[in-house]
Design an enzyme around this catalytic site. Structure first.
Site, mmCIF file in Angstrom:
data_model
loop_
_atom_site.group_PDB
_atom_site.id
_atom_site.type_symbol
_atom_site.label_atom_id
_atom_site.label_comp_id
_atom_site.label_asym_id
_atom_site.label_seq_id
_atom_site.Cartn_x
_atom_site.Cartn_y
_atom_site.Cartn_z
ATOM 1 C CD GLU A 174 3.056 -6.136 -2.740
ATOM 2 O OE1 GLU A 174 2.999 -5.137 -2.016
ATOM 3 O OE2 GLU A 174 3.266 -7.290 -2.305
ATOM 4 C CD GLU A 296 7.103 -9.157 -2.964
ATOM 5 O OE1 GLU A 296 6.712 -8.912 -1.806
ATOM 6 O OE2 GLU A 296 7.342 -8.279 -3.816
HETATM 7 O O1 AHR Z 1 8.999 -7.952 0.717
HETATM 8 C C1 AHR Z 1 8.741 -6.693 1.294
HETATM 9 C C2 AHR Z 1 7.637 -5.941 0.584
HETATM 10 O O2 AHR Z 1 6.464 -6.693 0.690
HETATM 11 C C3 AHR Z 1 7.804 -5.736 -0.894
HETATM 12 O O3 AHR Z 1 8.524 -4.613 -1.230
HETATM 13 C C4 AHR Z 1 6.400 -5.600 -1.369
HETATM 14 O O4 AHR Z 1 6.250 -6.025 -2.706
HETATM 15 C C5 AHR Z 1 5.595 -6.402 -0.376
HETATM 16 O O5 AHR Z 1 4.513 -5.714 0.087
#
Ligand code: AHR
Length: 487
Positions: A174, A296
Protein backbone atom coordinates in the site's frame (compact mmCIF):
# COMPACT_ATOMS: atom_id res chain seq x y z
CA UNK A 1 -35.75 -21.60 -13.14
CA UNK A 2 -32.28 -20.27 -13.99
CA UNK A 3 -30.25 -22.13 -16.56
CA UNK A 4 -26.53 -22.42 -15.81
CA UNK A 5 -24.62 -23.34 -18.96
CA UNK A 6 -21.07 -24.58 -18.66
CA UNK A 7 -19.48 -24.25 -22.10
CA UNK A 8 -17.25 -27.27 -21.68
CA UNK A 9 -14.95 -26.73 -24.70
CA UNK A 10 -14.34 -23.05 -23.85
CA UNK A 11 -11.37 -22.90 -21.51
CA UNK A 12 -10.53 -19.54 -19.91
CA UNK A 13 -7.13 -20.60 -18.55
CA UNK A 14 -5.69 -22.43 -15.56
CA UNK A 15 -7.16 -21.57 -12.18
CA UNK A 16 -3.90 -20.85 -10.37
CA UNK A 17 -4.05 -22.61 -6.98
CA UNK A 18 -2.64 -19.36 -5.55
CA UNK A 19 -6.05 -17.71 -6.12
CA UNK A 20 -7.01 -19.59 -2.93
CA UNK A 21 -4.25 -17.88 -0.95
CA UNK A 22 -4.19 -16.36 2.54
CA UNK A 23 -2.67 -13.46 4.42
CA UNK A 24 -1.24 -13.34 7.95
CA UNK A 25 0.00 -10.06 9.38
CA UNK A 26 1.45 -9.19 12.77
CA UNK A 27 -1.67 -7.35 13.80
CA UNK A 28 -4.26 -7.83 16.54
CA UNK A 29 -4.66 -11.50 17.36
CA UNK A 30 -3.58 -13.01 14.05
CA UNK A 31 -0.36 -14.48 15.44
CA UNK A 32 -0.16 -14.07 19.17
CA UNK A 33 -2.82 -16.30 20.80
CA UNK A 34 -4.14 -16.92 17.28
CA UNK A 35 -1.87 -18.92 15.03
CA UNK A 36 0.97 -18.90 17.55
CA UNK A 37 0.63 -20.05 21.15
CA UNK A 38 4.32 -20.72 21.83
CA UNK A 39 6.27 -23.93 22.18
CA UNK A 40 5.79 -24.12 25.95
CA UNK A 41 2.05 -23.55 25.85
CA UNK A 42 -0.39 -26.04 27.37
CA UNK A 43 -2.46 -25.60 24.26
CA UNK A 44 -1.57 -28.44 21.88
CA UNK A 45 0.90 -27.02 19.38
CA UNK A 46 3.39 -27.98 16.73
CA UNK A 47 6.59 -26.11 17.40
CA UNK A 48 4.57 -23.19 18.76
CA UNK A 49 1.72 -23.12 16.24
CA UNK A 50 -1.78 -24.09 17.37
CA UNK A 51 -2.13 -27.76 16.35
CA UNK A 52 -5.87 -27.78 15.75
CA UNK A 53 -5.60 -24.78 13.46
CA UNK A 54 -2.62 -26.17 11.56
CA UNK A 55 -4.48 -29.42 10.87
CA UNK A 56 -7.69 -27.71 9.76
CA UNK A 57 -5.80 -25.28 7.58
CA UNK A 58 -3.80 -28.01 5.91
CA UNK A 59 -7.06 -29.79 5.07
CA UNK A 60 -8.20 -26.98 2.75
CA UNK A 61 -4.90 -27.00 0.80
CA UNK A 62 -3.74 -23.41 1.34
CA UNK A 63 -1.46 -22.73 -1.62
CA UNK A 64 0.27 -19.56 -0.42
CA UNK A 65 0.53 -17.44 2.72
CA UNK A 66 1.49 -13.77 2.66
CA UNK A 67 3.56 -12.30 5.56
CA UNK A 68 4.53 -10.25 7.64
CA UNK A 69 2.09 -7.51 6.52
CA UNK A 70 0.26 -5.42 5.44
CA UNK A 71 1.31 -2.10 6.83
CA UNK A 72 3.37 -3.94 9.44
CA UNK A 73 5.77 -4.99 6.68
CA UNK A 74 6.71 -1.38 6.06
CA UNK A 75 8.49 -1.02 9.41
CA UNK A 76 9.64 -4.62 9.70
CA UNK A 77 13.33 -5.35 10.14
CA UNK A 78 13.86 -9.01 9.27
CA UNK A 79 16.93 -9.21 11.53
CA UNK A 80 14.66 -8.75 14.57
CA UNK A 81 13.03 -12.10 13.86
CA UNK A 82 16.03 -14.43 13.67
CA UNK A 83 18.33 -16.03 16.24
CA UNK A 84 18.28 -15.85 20.03
CA UNK A 85 17.51 -12.82 22.21
CA UNK A 86 15.15 -11.15 19.81
CA UNK A 87 14.44 -7.49 20.45
CA UNK A 88 11.01 -6.36 21.55
CA UNK A 89 9.79 -3.57 19.30
CA UNK A 90 6.84 -1.34 18.76
CA UNK A 91 4.51 -2.72 16.13
CA UNK A 92 3.00 -0.49 13.43
CA UNK A 93 -0.47 -1.46 14.62
CA UNK A 94 -0.19 -2.46 18.22
CA UNK A 95 1.51 0.50 19.83
CA UNK A 96 -2.04 1.91 19.67
CA UNK A 97 -3.33 -0.56 22.23
CA UNK A 98 -0.19 -0.75 24.32
CA UNK A 99 0.97 -4.13 23.09
CA UNK A 100 4.48 -4.73 21.81
CA UNK A 101 6.00 -7.02 19.22
CA UNK A 102 8.00 -9.89 20.74
CA UNK A 103 9.32 -11.11 17.40
CA UNK A 104 8.70 -14.67 18.62
CA UNK A 105 7.52 -15.40 15.09
CA UNK A 106 10.19 -14.51 12.56
CA UNK A 107 11.43 -15.88 9.26
CA UNK A 108 12.23 -19.43 10.48
CA UNK A 109 8.97 -19.86 12.39
CA UNK A 110 6.90 -18.51 9.52
CA UNK A 111 8.56 -20.81 7.01
CA UNK A 112 8.02 -23.69 9.42
CA UNK A 113 4.29 -22.88 9.46
CA UNK A 114 4.21 -22.78 5.66
CA UNK A 115 5.91 -26.16 5.49
CA UNK A 116 3.45 -27.63 8.01
CA UNK A 117 0.42 -26.53 6.02
CA UNK A 118 1.88 -27.03 2.53
CA UNK A 119 1.71 -23.35 1.52
CA UNK A 120 4.28 -21.35 -0.41
CA UNK A 121 5.56 -18.26 1.43
CA UNK A 122 4.87 -14.83 -0.05
CA UNK A 123 7.07 -12.19 1.62
CA UNK A 124 6.12 -8.53 1.68
CA UNK A 125 9.32 -6.50 1.51
CA UNK A 126 9.67 -3.25 3.46
CA UNK A 127 10.19 -0.43 0.95
CA UNK A 128 9.41 2.51 3.22
CA UNK A 129 11.99 2.17 5.97
CA UNK A 130 14.84 -0.06 4.77
CA UNK A 131 17.18 0.08 1.80
CA UNK A 132 17.36 -2.28 -1.18
CA UNK A 133 20.64 -3.57 0.29
CA UNK A 134 18.93 -4.62 3.53
CA UNK A 135 16.20 -6.32 1.52
CA UNK A 136 18.87 -8.06 -0.54
CA UNK A 137 20.48 -9.29 2.68
CA UNK A 138 17.15 -10.86 3.70
CA UNK A 139 16.99 -12.61 0.35
CA UNK A 140 20.61 -13.70 0.64
CA UNK A 141 19.90 -15.07 4.15
CA UNK A 142 16.88 -16.99 2.85
CA UNK A 143 17.95 -18.19 -0.57
CA UNK A 144 21.73 -18.61 -0.70
CA UNK A 145 22.86 -22.22 -1.03
CA UNK A 146 24.15 -24.02 2.03
CA UNK A 147 27.67 -23.13 3.05
CA UNK A 148 28.12 -20.23 0.64
CA UNK A 149 27.64 -16.70 1.96
CA UNK A 150 28.11 -15.40 5.49
CA UNK A 151 24.34 -14.97 5.74
CA UNK A 152 23.74 -18.55 4.57
CA UNK A 153 26.08 -19.68 7.36
CA UNK A 154 24.11 -17.59 9.83
CA UNK A 155 20.91 -19.28 8.61
CA UNK A 156 22.58 -22.63 9.14
CA UNK A 157 23.62 -21.62 12.65
CA UNK A 158 19.98 -20.72 13.29
CA UNK A 159 18.87 -24.22 12.36
CA UNK A 160 18.19 -24.26 8.61
CA UNK A 161 21.19 -25.28 6.50
CA UNK A 162 19.23 -25.57 3.28
CA UNK A 163 17.85 -22.46 1.61
CA UNK A 164 14.21 -21.61 2.10
CA UNK A 165 11.88 -21.81 -0.87
CA UNK A 166 10.25 -18.37 -1.12
CA UNK A 167 8.81 -17.96 -4.58
CA UNK A 168 7.02 -14.61 -4.12
CA UNK A 169 8.44 -11.25 -3.03
CA UNK A 170 6.04 -8.31 -2.91
CA UNK A 171 7.84 -4.99 -3.18
CA UNK A 172 6.16 -2.85 -0.54
CA UNK A 173 2.61 -2.67 0.73
CA UNK A 174 0.00 0.00 0.00
CA UNK A 175 2.68 2.48 -1.00
CA UNK A 176 -0.05 4.98 -1.83
CA UNK A 177 -0.83 5.06 1.93
CA UNK A 178 0.82 3.33 4.90
CA UNK A 179 3.69 2.34 2.65
CA UNK A 180 5.18 5.84 2.45
CA UNK A 181 2.33 7.91 1.00
CA UNK A 182 4.00 7.82 -2.40
CA UNK A 183 2.76 8.88 -5.82
CA UNK A 184 2.67 6.39 -8.71
CA UNK A 185 5.90 7.87 -10.05
CA UNK A 186 7.76 8.06 -6.75
CA UNK A 187 6.75 4.49 -5.93
CA UNK A 188 7.71 3.30 -9.42
CA UNK A 189 11.21 4.70 -8.88
CA UNK A 190 11.52 2.88 -5.55
CA UNK A 191 10.15 -0.26 -7.16
CA UNK A 192 12.75 -0.08 -9.94
CA UNK A 193 15.58 0.01 -7.37
CA UNK A 194 14.29 -2.81 -5.20
CA UNK A 195 13.11 -5.03 -8.06
CA UNK A 196 16.33 -4.66 -10.03
CA UNK A 197 18.49 -5.61 -7.05
CA UNK A 198 16.27 -8.43 -5.79
CA UNK A 199 15.46 -10.02 -9.15
CA UNK A 200 19.09 -9.92 -10.18
CA UNK A 201 19.84 -12.00 -7.10
CA UNK A 202 16.96 -14.47 -7.13
CA UNK A 203 16.52 -14.94 -10.88
CA UNK A 204 13.95 -17.61 -11.56
CA UNK A 205 13.87 -18.74 -7.91
CA UNK A 206 11.57 -15.85 -7.04
CA UNK A 207 8.94 -13.57 -8.52
CA UNK A 208 8.79 -9.85 -7.78
CA UNK A 209 5.34 -8.33 -7.43
CA UNK A 210 4.78 -4.61 -7.93
CA UNK A 211 2.45 -2.84 -5.49
CA UNK A 212 -0.77 -1.80 -7.11
CA UNK A 213 -3.78 0.31 -6.42
CA UNK A 214 -6.24 0.88 -3.65
CA UNK A 215 -9.50 -0.48 -5.07
CA UNK A 216 -10.64 1.63 -7.99
CA UNK A 217 -7.67 4.02 -8.03
CA UNK A 218 -7.06 3.63 -11.76
CA UNK A 219 -4.84 6.72 -11.83
CA UNK A 220 -2.35 4.77 -9.73
CA UNK A 221 -2.38 1.82 -12.14
CA UNK A 222 -2.19 4.06 -15.17
CA UNK A 223 0.80 5.99 -13.77
CA UNK A 224 2.60 2.90 -12.52
CA UNK A 225 2.21 0.80 -15.66
CA UNK A 226 3.19 3.73 -17.90
CA UNK A 227 6.28 4.40 -15.80
CA UNK A 228 7.46 0.78 -15.92
CA UNK A 229 6.64 0.37 -19.59
CA UNK A 230 8.65 3.45 -20.60
CA UNK A 231 11.82 2.64 -18.66
CA UNK A 232 14.99 2.47 -20.71
CA UNK A 233 15.84 -1.02 -19.51
CA UNK A 234 13.43 -3.89 -18.96
CA UNK A 235 12.15 -3.58 -15.39
CA UNK A 236 11.66 -6.99 -13.76
CA UNK A 237 8.04 -7.56 -12.81
CA UNK A 238 6.13 -10.81 -12.35
CA UNK A 239 2.76 -9.58 -11.18
CA UNK A 240 0.87 -6.49 -10.00
CA UNK A 241 -1.04 -6.42 -6.76
CA UNK A 242 -4.12 -4.43 -5.81
CA UNK A 243 -6.24 -4.42 -2.66
CA UNK A 244 -9.99 -4.30 -2.43
CA UNK A 245 -11.99 -4.44 0.77
CA UNK A 246 -15.69 -4.37 -0.02
CA UNK A 247 -16.12 -2.84 3.40
CA UNK A 248 -19.16 -2.92 5.57
CA UNK A 249 -22.89 -2.46 5.46
CA UNK A 250 -24.64 -2.49 8.79
CA UNK A 251 -23.20 -4.41 11.68
CA UNK A 252 -21.08 -7.53 11.26
CA UNK A 253 -23.67 -9.94 12.69
CA UNK A 254 -26.80 -7.83 12.98
CA UNK A 255 -27.70 -6.56 9.53
CA UNK A 256 -30.87 -6.03 7.54
CA UNK A 257 -31.95 -7.37 4.16
CA UNK A 258 -31.00 -4.00 2.65
CA UNK A 259 -27.56 -4.16 4.30
CA UNK A 260 -27.14 -7.60 2.76
CA UNK A 261 -27.68 -6.39 -0.80
CA UNK A 262 -25.53 -3.28 -0.36
CA UNK A 263 -22.57 -5.41 0.70
CA UNK A 264 -23.15 -8.01 -2.02
CA UNK A 265 -23.25 -5.26 -4.63
CA UNK A 266 -19.96 -3.83 -3.31
CA UNK A 267 -18.34 -7.26 -3.36
CA UNK A 268 -19.42 -7.81 -6.97
CA UNK A 269 -17.39 -4.73 -7.98
CA UNK A 270 -14.32 -6.97 -7.84
CA UNK A 271 -15.07 -8.00 -11.42
CA UNK A 272 -14.87 -4.47 -12.79
CA UNK A 273 -11.68 -3.83 -10.82
CA UNK A 274 -10.04 -6.87 -12.38
CA UNK A 275 -11.12 -5.85 -15.88
CA UNK A 276 -9.99 -2.27 -15.56
CA UNK A 277 -6.67 -2.79 -13.78
CA UNK A 278 -5.86 -5.55 -16.20
CA UNK A 279 -6.63 -3.27 -19.15
CA UNK A 280 -3.61 -1.07 -18.32
CA UNK A 281 -1.27 -4.03 -18.39
CA UNK A 282 -2.68 -5.02 -21.78
CA UNK A 283 -2.38 -1.45 -23.08
CA UNK A 284 1.30 -1.36 -22.15
CA UNK A 285 2.09 -4.79 -23.56
CA UNK A 286 2.74 -6.26 -20.11
CA UNK A 287 -0.30 -8.51 -19.60
CA UNK A 288 1.73 -11.70 -19.30
CA UNK A 289 4.30 -10.22 -16.91
CA UNK A 290 1.79 -8.29 -14.81
CA UNK A 291 -1.02 -10.68 -14.03
CA UNK A 292 -3.02 -9.51 -11.06
CA UNK A 293 -2.32 -10.42 -7.45
CA UNK A 294 -5.26 -9.38 -5.29
CA UNK A 295 -3.23 -9.76 -2.14
CA UNK A 296 -5.78 -8.29 0.27
CA UNK A 297 -9.53 -8.68 -0.13
CA UNK A 298 -12.58 -9.22 2.04
CA UNK A 299 -15.22 -7.54 4.19
CA UNK A 300 -14.18 -4.95 6.74
CA UNK A 301 -16.91 -4.72 9.38
CA UNK A 302 -16.96 -2.47 12.42
CA UNK A 303 -14.66 -3.66 15.22
CA UNK A 304 -15.70 -5.60 18.26
CA UNK A 305 -17.88 -8.42 16.97
CA UNK A 306 -15.29 -11.19 17.45
CA UNK A 307 -14.85 -13.21 20.64
CA UNK A 308 -12.18 -10.85 22.01
CA UNK A 309 -14.74 -8.02 21.82
CA UNK A 310 -12.44 -5.41 20.39
CA UNK A 311 -9.22 -6.33 22.20
CA UNK A 312 -7.78 -7.76 18.99
CA UNK A 313 -7.61 -5.01 16.41
CA UNK A 314 -9.91 -5.59 13.41
CA UNK A 315 -11.16 -8.92 14.74
CA UNK A 316 -14.61 -9.61 13.35
CA UNK A 317 -17.17 -12.38 13.39
CA UNK A 318 -17.97 -14.01 10.09
CA UNK A 319 -21.52 -14.94 9.11
CA UNK A 320 -23.26 -16.48 6.11
CA UNK A 321 -22.97 -13.06 4.48
CA UNK A 322 -19.17 -13.28 4.61
CA UNK A 323 -19.42 -16.82 3.24
CA UNK A 324 -21.44 -15.61 0.24
CA UNK A 325 -18.99 -12.72 -0.32
CA UNK A 326 -16.17 -15.29 -0.26
CA UNK A 327 -18.00 -17.56 -2.70
CA UNK A 328 -18.88 -14.88 -5.22
CA UNK A 329 -15.38 -13.36 -5.04
CA UNK A 330 -13.72 -16.72 -5.65
CA UNK A 331 -16.13 -17.28 -8.55
CA UNK A 332 -15.02 -13.95 -10.03
CA UNK A 333 -11.36 -14.94 -9.69
CA UNK A 334 -12.03 -18.32 -11.34
CA UNK A 335 -13.90 -16.63 -14.18
CA UNK A 336 -10.93 -14.28 -14.71
CA UNK A 337 -8.18 -16.83 -14.18
CA UNK A 338 -6.56 -15.66 -17.41
CA UNK A 339 -5.54 -12.42 -15.68
CA UNK A 340 -5.60 -13.18 -11.91
CA UNK A 341 -2.62 -15.24 -10.76
CA UNK A 342 -2.97 -14.97 -6.99
CA UNK A 343 -5.33 -13.66 -4.32
CA UNK A 344 -5.01 -13.56 -0.53
CA UNK A 345 -8.08 -13.17 1.62
CA UNK A 346 -7.44 -10.83 4.56
CA UNK A 347 -6.83 -12.26 7.06
CA UNK A 348 -6.37 -15.82 8.27
CA UNK A 349 -7.22 -15.69 11.99
CA UNK A 350 -8.87 -13.29 14.49
CA UNK A 351 -9.08 -10.46 12.02
CA UNK A 352 -10.89 -9.15 8.94
CA UNK A 353 -12.79 -11.78 6.94
CA UNK A 354 -11.03 -14.60 8.74
CA UNK A 355 -11.20 -18.37 8.45
CA UNK A 356 -10.42 -19.01 12.13
CA UNK A 357 -11.33 -17.48 15.45
CA UNK A 358 -9.06 -18.62 18.26
CA UNK A 359 -8.15 -17.67 21.80
CA UNK A 360 -6.98 -19.69 24.80
CA UNK A 361 -8.11 -23.27 24.30
CA UNK A 362 -10.72 -22.31 21.69
CA UNK A 363 -10.26 -22.56 17.94
CA UNK A 364 -13.22 -22.54 15.58
CA UNK A 365 -13.73 -22.25 11.85
CA UNK A 366 -15.93 -19.59 10.24
CA UNK A 367 -18.38 -20.06 7.34
CA UNK A 368 -15.66 -18.56 5.11
CA UNK A 369 -13.40 -21.50 6.01
CA UNK A 370 -16.05 -23.86 4.71
CA UNK A 371 -16.28 -22.00 1.40
CA UNK A 372 -12.53 -22.37 0.87
CA UNK A 373 -12.91 -26.07 1.64
CA UNK A 374 -15.85 -26.48 -0.77
CA UNK A 375 -14.01 -24.61 -3.55
CA UNK A 376 -10.66 -26.37 -3.30
CA UNK A 377 -11.48 -28.63 -6.26
CA UNK A 378 -10.99 -25.61 -8.54
CA UNK A 379 -7.29 -25.30 -7.68
CA UNK A 380 -5.23 -26.06 -10.76
CA UNK A 381 -8.27 -26.81 -12.92
CA UNK A 382 -9.09 -25.35 -16.32
CA UNK A 383 -11.60 -22.55 -15.87
CA UNK A 384 -14.63 -22.99 -18.12
CA UNK A 385 -16.82 -20.22 -19.50
CA UNK A 386 -20.11 -20.38 -17.61
CA UNK A 387 -23.31 -18.47 -18.39
CA UNK A 388 -26.41 -17.87 -16.28
CA UNK A 389 -29.79 -16.97 -17.76
CA UNK A 390 -32.00 -14.32 -16.24
CA UNK A 391 -29.35 -12.98 -13.89
CA UNK A 392 -29.46 -9.19 -14.11
CA UNK A 393 -31.02 -8.41 -10.73
CA UNK A 394 -28.77 -9.25 -7.77
CA UNK A 395 -31.84 -9.66 -5.53
CA UNK A 396 -32.65 -12.63 -7.65
CA UNK A 397 -29.14 -13.43 -8.82
CA UNK A 398 -26.60 -16.18 -8.48
CA UNK A 399 -22.85 -16.28 -8.91
CA UNK A 400 -21.26 -19.28 -10.62
CA UNK A 401 -17.93 -20.62 -11.82
CA UNK A 402 -16.75 -23.96 -13.11
CA UNK A 403 -13.52 -25.75 -13.86
CA UNK A 404 -12.36 -29.18 -14.91
CA UNK A 405 -9.35 -31.11 -13.70
CA UNK A 406 -8.64 -34.64 -14.92
CA UNK A 407 -12.02 -36.37 -14.77
CA UNK A 408 -13.67 -34.04 -12.27
CA UNK A 409 -15.79 -31.01 -13.08
CA UNK A 410 -16.31 -28.59 -10.19
CA UNK A 411 -19.21 -26.12 -10.31
CA UNK A 412 -19.70 -23.64 -7.47
CA UNK A 413 -22.78 -21.51 -6.98
CA UNK A 414 -23.67 -18.77 -4.50
CA UNK A 415 -27.18 -17.42 -4.09
CA UNK A 416 -26.98 -13.62 -3.86
CA UNK A 417 -30.54 -13.41 -2.59
CA UNK A 418 -31.10 -13.58 1.15
CA UNK A 419 -34.84 -13.92 0.58
CA UNK A 420 -35.53 -16.75 -1.86
CA UNK A 421 -33.97 -20.04 -2.89
CA UNK A 422 -32.78 -20.16 -6.49
CA UNK A 423 -34.05 -22.97 -8.69
CA UNK A 424 -31.34 -23.99 -11.12
CA UNK A 425 -30.78 -26.39 -14.01
CA UNK A 426 -27.25 -27.20 -15.11
CA UNK A 427 -26.42 -27.74 -18.76
CA UNK A 428 -22.97 -29.16 -19.59
CA UNK A 429 -22.83 -27.87 -23.15
CA UNK A 430 -20.40 -29.65 -25.47
CA UNK A 431 -19.33 -32.21 -22.88
CA UNK A 432 -17.65 -35.03 -24.75
CA UNK A 433 -17.70 -37.52 -21.87
CA UNK A 434 -20.39 -39.22 -19.84
CA UNK A 435 -21.29 -38.07 -16.34
CA UNK A 436 -20.60 -40.90 -13.91
CA UNK A 437 -21.75 -39.35 -10.68
CA UNK A 438 -22.62 -36.05 -9.04
CA UNK A 439 -22.10 -35.11 -5.42
CA UNK A 440 -23.01 -31.84 -3.77
CA UNK A 441 -21.99 -29.94 -0.67
CA UNK A 442 -24.32 -27.26 0.64
CA UNK A 443 -23.53 -24.46 3.07
CA UNK A 444 -26.72 -22.78 4.21
CA UNK A 445 -28.57 -21.69 7.28
CA UNK A 446 -32.13 -20.74 8.10
CA UNK A 447 -30.91 -17.32 9.27
CA UNK A 448 -28.55 -15.30 7.06
CA UNK A 449 -26.92 -13.89 10.20
CA UNK A 450 -25.85 -17.26 11.55
CA UNK A 451 -22.23 -17.82 12.50
CA UNK A 452 -20.05 -20.05 14.61
CA UNK A 453 -19.00 -19.17 18.14
CA UNK A 454 -16.79 -20.70 20.82
CA UNK A 455 -20.02 -21.94 22.44
CA UNK A 456 -21.58 -23.25 19.19
CA UNK A 457 -18.66 -24.02 16.88
CA UNK A 458 -20.72 -25.95 14.31
CA UNK A 459 -23.80 -23.76 14.03
CA UNK A 460 -22.91 -23.23 10.37
CA UNK A 461 -21.36 -26.22 8.72
CA UNK A 462 -21.71 -27.77 5.25
CA UNK A 463 -23.72 -30.89 4.53
CA UNK A 464 -23.54 -33.39 1.68
CA UNK A 465 -26.65 -33.61 -0.47
CA UNK A 466 -27.93 -35.76 -3.31
CA UNK A 467 -29.31 -33.75 -6.20
CA UNK A 468 -30.32 -33.93 -9.82
CA UNK A 469 -28.39 -31.41 -11.93
CA UNK A 470 -31.38 -30.89 -14.19
CA UNK A 471 -33.25 -29.24 -11.32
CA UNK A 472 -31.93 -28.29 -7.90
CA UNK A 473 -32.05 -25.48 -5.36
CA UNK A 474 -29.36 -23.15 -4.14
CA UNK A 475 -30.69 -22.07 -0.74
CA UNK A 476 -31.13 -18.36 -0.07
CA UNK A 477 -27.91 -16.84 1.29
CA UNK A 478 -26.31 -20.20 0.60
CA UNK A 479 -23.46 -21.79 -1.32
CA UNK A 480 -23.43 -25.07 -3.26
CA UNK A 481 -20.43 -26.93 -4.66
CA UNK A 482 -21.00 -29.70 -7.22
CA UNK A 483 -18.44 -32.36 -7.95
CA UNK A 484 -19.24 -34.03 -11.25
CA UNK A 485 -17.21 -37.14 -11.96
CA UNK A 486 -16.73 -37.80 -15.67
CA UNK A 487 -16.10 -41.10 -17.41
O1 AHR B 1 -5.43 -5.99 6.65
C1 AHR B 1 -5.26 -4.87 7.50
C2 AHR B 1 -4.56 -3.72 6.81
O2 AHR B 1 -5.35 -3.31 5.74
C3 AHR B 1 -3.23 -4.03 6.19
O3 AHR B 1 -2.16 -3.91 7.05
C4 AHR B 1 -3.13 -3.00 5.12
O4 AHR B 1 -2.33 -3.43 4.03
C5 AHR B 1 -4.56 -2.70 4.75
O5 AHR B 1 -4.82 -1.37 4.71
Amino acid sequence: MKKVTVICPEKIGTVAPEIYGHFSEHIGGVFYDGLWVGKDSEIPNIRGFRKDLVEKLKAIHPPVLRWPGGCYAETYNWRDGIGENRPVRTNWWQHRDGRVESNAVGTHEFIDLCEMIGAKPYFAVNVTSITPLEALNWMDYCLSPRGTTTLALEREKNGHPEPFDIPYWGIGNENWGGGGNMTPDSYALEYRRFATVLKNFCGNRGEVIVGGADGADYLWTEGLTANLAHAKGRIPVDGMSFHYYCGKSGDCVDYTTEDWYILIEKALRMEELINRHSAFTVAHGMKDRMKLVVDEWGCWHPDGSGPSKGYNLFEQQSTMRDAVVSALTLNIFNNHCDCVKMANVAQLCNNLHCLFLAGGEHCITTPTYHVFDMYKGHQGGQGLRTLVSDNEDIRNGISVSSSVKDNVLTVTLANLSCEADAEVSLDLLGLDRKVESVSATVLASDDMRNHNTFEAPNAVTPVCAALDISSFSVPKAGVVALTVTLA
